[in-house]
Design an enzyme around this catalytic site. Structure first.
Site, short mmCIF file in Angstrom:
data_model
loop_
_atom_site.label_atom_id
_atom_site.label_comp_id
_atom_site.label_asym_id
_atom_site.label_seq_id
_atom_site.Cartn_x
_atom_site.Cartn_y
_atom_site.Cartn_z
N HIS A 47 23.80 40.25 63.38
CA HIS A 47 22.74 40.44 62.20
C HIS A 47 21.78 41.91 62.57
O HIS A 47 21.94 42.23 63.74
CB HIS A 47 21.69 39.22 62.28
CG HIS A 47 22.42 38.05 61.82
ND1 HIS A 47 21.83 36.93 61.48
CD2 HIS A 47 23.91 37.73 61.36
CE1 HIS A 47 22.73 36.01 61.13
NE2 HIS A 47 24.04 36.51 61.00
N GLU A 49 18.73 42.16 63.31
CA GLU A 49 17.85 42.32 64.27
C GLU A 49 18.38 42.62 65.51
O GLU A 49 18.06 43.12 66.66
CB GLU A 49 17.20 40.90 64.39
CG GLU A 49 16.35 40.60 63.12
CD GLU A 49 17.15 39.72 62.21
OE1 GLU A 49 16.60 39.00 61.52
OE2 GLU A 49 18.39 40.00 61.81
N CYS A 72 16.70 34.38 61.34
CA CYS A 72 17.14 33.29 61.41
C CYS A 72 16.80 32.38 62.58
O CYS A 72 16.79 33.07 63.66
CB CYS A 72 18.74 33.20 61.28
SG CYS A 72 19.54 34.20 62.38
N TRP A 167 35.92 57.78 26.72
CA TRP A 167 35.19 57.06 27.38
C TRP A 167 33.74 57.19 26.58
O TRP A 167 33.54 57.94 26.11
CB TRP A 167 34.87 57.68 28.87
CG TRP A 167 35.66 57.42 29.69
CD1 TRP A 167 36.85 58.49 30.10
CD2 TRP A 167 36.41 56.35 30.30
NE1 TRP A 167 37.81 57.98 30.92
CE2 TRP A 167 37.65 56.64 31.31
CE3 TRP A 167 35.92 54.87 30.48
CZ2 TRP A 167 38.34 55.88 32.12
CZ3 TRP A 167 36.73 54.28 31.51
CH2 TRP A 167 37.85 54.49 32.24
N ASP A 197 42.52 47.06 27.26
CA ASP A 197 42.22 48.38 27.99
C ASP A 197 43.35 48.48 29.42
O ASP A 197 43.31 49.68 29.73
CB ASP A 197 40.96 48.46 28.64
CG ASP A 197 39.87 48.12 27.37
OD1 ASP A 197 40.25 49.00 26.33
OD2 ASP A 197 38.78 48.11 27.69
N ARG A 204 36.44 52.15 43.71
CA ARG A 204 36.90 53.41 44.54
C ARG A 204 35.49 54.04 44.79
O ARG A 204 34.49 54.45 43.73
CB ARG A 204 37.54 54.42 43.41
CG ARG A 204 38.86 53.60 42.94
CD ARG A 204 39.54 54.73 41.92
NE ARG A 204 38.84 54.90 40.94
CZ ARG A 204 38.96 54.11 39.80
NH1 ARG A 204 39.12 52.86 40.06
NH2 ARG A 204 38.03 54.32 38.59
N SER A 299 29.63 34.18 25.34
CA SER A 299 29.83 32.99 26.04
C SER A 299 28.84 32.73 27.26
O SER A 299 28.27 31.69 27.34
CB SER A 299 31.20 32.32 26.19
OG SER A 299 32.08 32.67 25.18
#
Length: 361
Positions: A47, A49, A72, A167, A197, A204, A299
């Site tokens: 982690h 730390e 933690c 585009w 499409d 990338r 939706s």
């Protein structure tokens, strides 16, 4: 120097590589000099730390640590960070935001204070929370954080009536989308987008064209995604979210291509998106960029599943009453019921404008 700002810069370097853990940064300061710094490593590794403490070495004794998330105090894949902090002789710990994980949630601070270490909640909580917004939702609900992302013209179109969409946004905007994908666990589209499409849904990054391995989720009620679709040729896992309406032969073809076929129930003749969110959480997917088209985004909004909106607006007029819009679905019948975003930010990208905002408080 704003040391917490430096810790946040460290944390940002962990985005996209540490899920389902949060991206955390740490700085160790002694005699007004940074003697150690670090950020969270991939799961199972150190982690933030621990990385900073290793960099500081013996200089950590009597020093001050600035960390973006409460350390933690429990054993997971790695030992507790509080144990390392105490053993190193850190004198003070400044924390940007508490950890909502019930295994930590105040217990990390308590462990440090019990060892005689002074702890302070610093003043960068807002930025620190946004940095780990997906982790916060996932650790408290076991569901992914959903960002609805789309690019549209100034008159609200995502393509011409012929379906031509390349585009709408410019190259700078598209580069930023790649960064968004990189930082998320998965990208999701509806089958209509695949058919129209034929997207790669790849990630990338940088001049070296680094290909990051991200999950590609296709919401496809009947299994219409072509087996020669470009997305199958790109690195990363493919998950086809479908229903019993898929033909057995097509299901087998997807599996032979290495895709996971996830069968869900139907809601109004479509894939049960609520069930999909639960299934993604079970797979430790903490964040998803939902990129459309209009049916899937509509939706998601109708079902209250969107957490954040990222809308790229290009200074173009497309026109046409048959040109598609970014969000369909049922919508609302009264303007007073329209979804209102908050915590809005506006970012220019070489003429395009990115507007981001949050759905829920």
């Amino acid at each position: 120097m704003d040391y917490m700002a430096q810790a946040l810069k460290q944390a940002k370097q962990a985005l996209g590589t540490v899920s389902p853990n949060p991206a955390v940064g740490a700085i160790i300061v002694k005699d007004n000099q940074i003697v150690g710094e670090g950020y969270t490593q991939p799961p199972g590794q150190d982690h933030a730390e621990k990385v900073a403490l290793k960099a500081a070495g013996t200089n950590a004794n009597g020093a001050i640590m600035y960390v973006t998330l409460e350390p933690c105090c429990h054993h997971g894949k790695t030992p507790p960070c509080t144990t390392d902090i105490i053993a190193a002789g850190i004198a003070e710990v400044h924390i940007a935001t508490p950890d909502p994980n019930l295994l930590v949630a105040g217990k990390g601070v308590a462990a440090l204070e019990a060892a005689g270490i002074k702890t302070y909640m610093a003043g960068s909580e807002h930025e620190a929370i946004h940095l780990i917004e997906a982790y916060i939702k996932f650790i408290t609900t076991k569901r992914p954080f959903i960002t609805a992302k789309y690019a549209m013209s100034l008159d609200g179109k995502i393509a011409t009536e012929t379906g031509d969409s390349k585009w709408i946004s410019n190259e700078a905007s598209r580069d930023h989308v790649q960064q968004m994908r990189y930082e998320a666990d998965a990208v999701m589209v509806g089958v209509g987008t695949v058919l129209t499409d034929n997207p790669r849904l790849s990630v990338r990054i940088g001049d070296d064209d680094i290909r990051a391995l991200k999950t590609k989720i296709i919401v496809d009620t009947k299994g219409k995604t072509p087996i020669n679709a470009q997305l199958f040729k790109e690195p990363g896992k493919v998950l086809i979210a479908t229903t019993d309406l898929i033909e057995a032969a097509r299901e087998k073809q997807y599996e032979q291509l290495g895709a996971e076929v996830l069968k869900l129930t139907q809601t109004d003749g479509l894939v049960d998106l609520d069930g999909l969110m639960s299934a993604l959480g079970e797979r430790d997917i903490t964040s998803v960029i939902a990129e459309g088209g209009g049916i899937i985004l509509g939706s998601l909004f109708d079902r209250g599943l969107v957490d954040k909106v990222a809308a790229f607006i290009a200074p173009k007029i497309v026109g046409g009453d048959k040109s598609p819009a970014p969000v369909l679905g049922d919508g609302v019948l009264a303007m007073e019921k329209a979804l209102k975003l908050h915590d809005i930010s506006v970012t220019p990208f070489d003429g395009d404008v990115l507007i981001t905002g949050y759905v829920k408080d």
